[in-house]
Motif scaffolding. Sequence first.
Motif, mmCIF file in Angstrom:
data_model
loop_
_atom_site.group_PDB
_atom_site.id
_atom_site.type_symbol
_atom_site.label_atom_id
_atom_site.label_comp_id
_atom_site.label_asym_id
_atom_site.label_seq_id
_atom_site.Cartn_x
_atom_site.Cartn_y
_atom_site.Cartn_z
ATOM 1 N N VAL A 57 0.841 -1.200 0.000
ATOM 2 C CA VAL A 57 0.000 0.000 0.000
ATOM 3 C C VAL A 57 0.874 1.247 0.000
ATOM 4 N N THR A 58 0.419 2.266 -0.707
ATOM 5 C CA THR A 58 0.996 3.608 -0.611
ATOM 6 C C THR A 58 -0.094 4.558 -0.150
ATOM 7 N N THR A 59 0.260 5.465 0.759
ATOM 8 C CA THR A 59 -0.649 6.543 1.141
ATOM 9 C C THR A 59 -0.042 7.863 0.697
ATOM 10 N N LEU A 60 -0.884 8.752 0.191
ATOM 11 C CA LEU A 60 -0.433 10.046 -0.330
ATOM 12 C C LEU A 60 -1.385 11.115 0.174
ATOM 13 N N LEU A 61 -0.838 12.093 0.899
ATOM 14 C CA LEU A 61 -1.645 13.088 1.604
ATOM 15 C C LEU A 61 -1.356 14.486 1.083
ATOM 16 N N GLY A 62 -2.401 15.197 0.683
ATOM 17 C CA GLY A 62 -2.268 16.570 0.213
ATOM 18 C C GLY A 62 -2.195 17.539 1.382
ATOM 19 N N ILE A 63 -1.002 18.085 1.650
ATOM 20 C CA ILE A 63 -0.801 19.019 2.763
ATOM 21 C C ILE A 63 -1.040 20.455 2.310
ATOM 22 N N GLN A 64 -0.376 20.837 1.248
ATOM 23 C CA GLN A 64 -0.531 22.177 0.681
ATOM 24 C C GLN A 64 -0.822 22.010 -0.803
ATOM 25 N N VAL A 65 -2.054 22.215 -1.169
ATOM 26 C CA VAL A 65 -2.480 21.968 -2.546
ATOM 27 C C VAL A 65 -3.081 23.254 -3.099
ATOM 28 N N PRO A 66 -2.437 23.863 -4.086
ATOM 29 C CA PRO A 66 -3.017 25.080 -4.667
ATOM 30 C C PRO A 66 -4.415 24.799 -5.200
ATOM 31 N N LYS A 67 -5.366 25.664 -4.854
ATOM 32 C CA LYS A 67 -6.715 25.509 -5.393
ATOM 33 C C LYS A 67 -6.643 25.766 -6.883
ATOM 34 N N CYS A 68 -6.905 24.737 -7.638
ATOM 35 C CA CYS A 68 -6.677 24.858 -9.068
ATOM 36 C C CYS A 68 -7.746 24.103 -9.836
ATOM 37 N N ASP A 69 -8.511 24.843 -10.624
ATOM 38 C CA ASP A 69 -9.490 24.218 -11.510
ATOM 39 C C ASP A 69 -8.976 24.185 -12.950
ATOM 40 N N GLU A 70 -7.696 24.581 -13.091
ATOM 41 C CA GLU A 70 -7.134 24.610 -14.443
ATOM 42 C C GLU A 70 -7.090 23.209 -15.028
ATOM 43 N N LYS A 71 -7.555 23.086 -16.250
ATOM 44 C CA LYS A 71 -7.563 21.795 -16.922
ATOM 45 C C LYS A 71 -6.362 21.699 -17.863
ATOM 46 N N GLN A 72 -5.806 20.514 -17.931
ATOM 47 C CA GLN A 72 -4.783 20.210 -18.924
ATOM 48 C C GLN A 72 -5.231 18.967 -19.674
ATOM 49 N N LYS A 73 -4.529 18.616 -20.727
ATOM 50 C CA LYS A 73 -4.958 17.466 -21.527
ATOM 51 C C LYS A 73 -3.748 16.655 -21.965
ATOM 52 N N ILE A 74 -3.991 15.371 -22.080
ATOM 53 C CA ILE A 74 -2.997 14.447 -22.607
ATOM 54 C C ILE A 74 -3.461 14.011 -23.986
ATOM 55 N N ILE A 75 -2.592 14.135 -24.958
ATOM 56 C CA ILE A 75 -2.901 13.683 -26.312
ATOM 57 C C ILE A 75 -2.087 12.424 -26.585
ATOM 58 N N TYR A 76 -2.782 11.354 -26.898
ATOM 59 C CA TYR A 76 -2.125 10.074 -27.179
ATOM 60 C C TYR A 76 -1.539 10.119 -28.583
ATOM 61 N N GLU A 77 -0.235 9.993 -28.652
ATOM 62 C CA GLU A 77 0.436 10.175 -29.937
ATOM 63 C C GLU A 77 0.164 9.050 -30.923
ATOM 64 N N ASP A 78 -0.192 7.855 -30.408
ATOM 65 C CA ASP A 78 -0.376 6.732 -31.328
ATOM 66 C C ASP A 78 -1.740 6.704 -32.001
ATOM 67 N N ASN A 79 -2.743 7.419 -31.397
ATOM 68 C CA ASN A 79 -4.067 7.396 -32.044
ATOM 69 C C ASN A 79 -4.817 8.725 -31.973
ATOM 70 N N GLY A 80 -4.209 9.742 -31.360
ATOM 71 C CA GLY A 80 -4.820 11.068 -31.338
ATOM 72 C C GLY A 80 -5.902 11.261 -30.302
ATOM 73 N N GLU A 81 -6.191 10.255 -29.469
ATOM 74 C CA GLU A 81 -7.195 10.427 -28.416
ATOM 75 C C GLU A 81 -6.746 11.492 -27.427
ATOM 76 N N GLU A 82 -7.713 12.133 -26.780
ATOM 77 C CA GLU A 82 -7.418 13.141 -25.778
ATOM 78 C C GLU A 82 -8.044 12.756 -24.440
ATOM 79 N N PHE A 83 -7.340 13.111 -23.358
ATOM 80 C CA PHE A 83 -7.821 12.867 -22.007
ATOM 81 C C PHE A 83 -7.660 14.152 -21.220
ATOM 82 N N GLU A 84 -8.769 14.724 -20.766
ATOM 83 C CA GLU A 84 -8.730 15.971 -19.998
ATOM 84 C C GLU A 84 -8.667 15.657 -18.514
ATOM 85 N N LEU A 85 -7.849 16.407 -17.789
ATOM 86 C CA LEU A 85 -7.697 16.207 -16.352
ATOM 87 C C LEU A 85 -7.314 17.517 -15.695
#
Length: 376
Positions: A169-197
Amino acid sequence: MTVSGKLEITPLPNKPLGASVTLPRGVTDPSKLSDEDFKTLQAALETYLVLVIPNQAELPPTSQYDLTVRFDPSCQGSYGHDEKLFHHKESVLAKDGKCIPDRTEVVMVGNGSFEAGHAPGMKAFELEHPSQSTFHKDVLTEEEKANGQTRFYRWHIDSALYGLSPPKVTTLLGIQVPKCDEKQKIIYEDNGEEFELVKGATAFASGATAFKLLSPEDKEKALNTTVVYAPHPYIFIGKTKATSDGLTIVSEGKEIGLDKLPPWEESKVKKLPMVWTNPTTGEHHLQVHGCCVYQLINNKTGEVTELEEARKEVHRLMRPAISPQHIYAHAWNKGDLAIFFNQGVWHSVTGEFQPHENRLMHQCNVASGYDPVTKV
C-alpha cells in the motif's frame, strides 16, 4: 455502498476505479479505526484499488505511517526504497522527495520552496515536480505546454525493485495543494485520443483491467512470465529517456553498465511474476514496472527476452490499460488522503508546474516482507 458500523465506502461515480471513504462519527484519524472497520477498509481497498479520505490535512506523519503498515503486518519497518540509493546522484529518483527527519518512512514530495520548521528538525527545503521535460526522449514544445498539454510522467508501482519487496500500500496526503481548476490534456500520440484532467492530477490504471484486456494467448503468456528487473534499476536507467506515454524506456544504449553500478548482489535482483493475484477478489493483475524491466523469462521454455525486446513487449501489453476510459485521474484538494493498492494499480504523476507554484504532499510506503505471487 458498503457500511460497517458507520464507516462508508462509496464507489466514485462514473469512474473506472476508486471509492471515497467516510469515517465513523468521532473518528478523525483513520489509523485508529476499530479492527472491524479496518477489515472493511482493507477489503474495499483491494476491491476498488484507490480510496480517498477527505479532510486529513492535519494527519500526523506517525499516524500516516501507522495506517500504511497496518495493511501489511509483514512490513519491514523502513521506507520502500533504500534511502541512499533513492537519493543517489545518478538515480532518476534523486530529486523526487525528502524524508521527514523524525519519521523517515514518510517522504515529502511536491513543488516549490518551503521554510524551515515544516517538521521537527526540518530545515528550509525545495521540491521539484517531476516533468516530462526532464525524463521523456521527445518532450512537449513550449507551444504545446501553453496550449494546456501535459503527459503521463512515468507509469509505475512504488518499489525499490532490488533487495526490498514491493509495498502493498501507498498513502499520499495533500498538505498544501493550490486551489486549481485549471484543466490540462494528454494527447495520445499513437491514435490522437485526448484525455482531460485537472492540473497536477495523479493518474491510476488498474492492473486487473490491464489483464482483462489481453487476448487469451497473451493472458496465458503473461501468467507464465517472470519479469527480471535491473540491479539498482533507477540508477541503471539514470541517463536514459522514456517513451512519450511514460510506459517504458527508449532503448538507445544509454543504460549504465552493470559493472559501473554501485555494488550489487545477484541474490537481491528482483525476479517477479508478471501477474499478481488480488487477495480479496481473486482477480489477476498485470503488474509491471515498464521503465525498470531488464529481461522477461518464459517459465515454460526458459526462453529469455532481452532488454530492448522486453521493453517493447511490456509496452505492448500495458498500453491498452492507459486508454482514457480506463484511467482515474485524482484531482487533489487540500487534506485528501489517497490510499492505493500498490500491488494492484499503476500510477503516474501528471501536470506542468512553474517553480513558484508550491505544492506539498506526504507519501508513505513500506517494503513488504514478501514478494507478490500469482495463483493460477
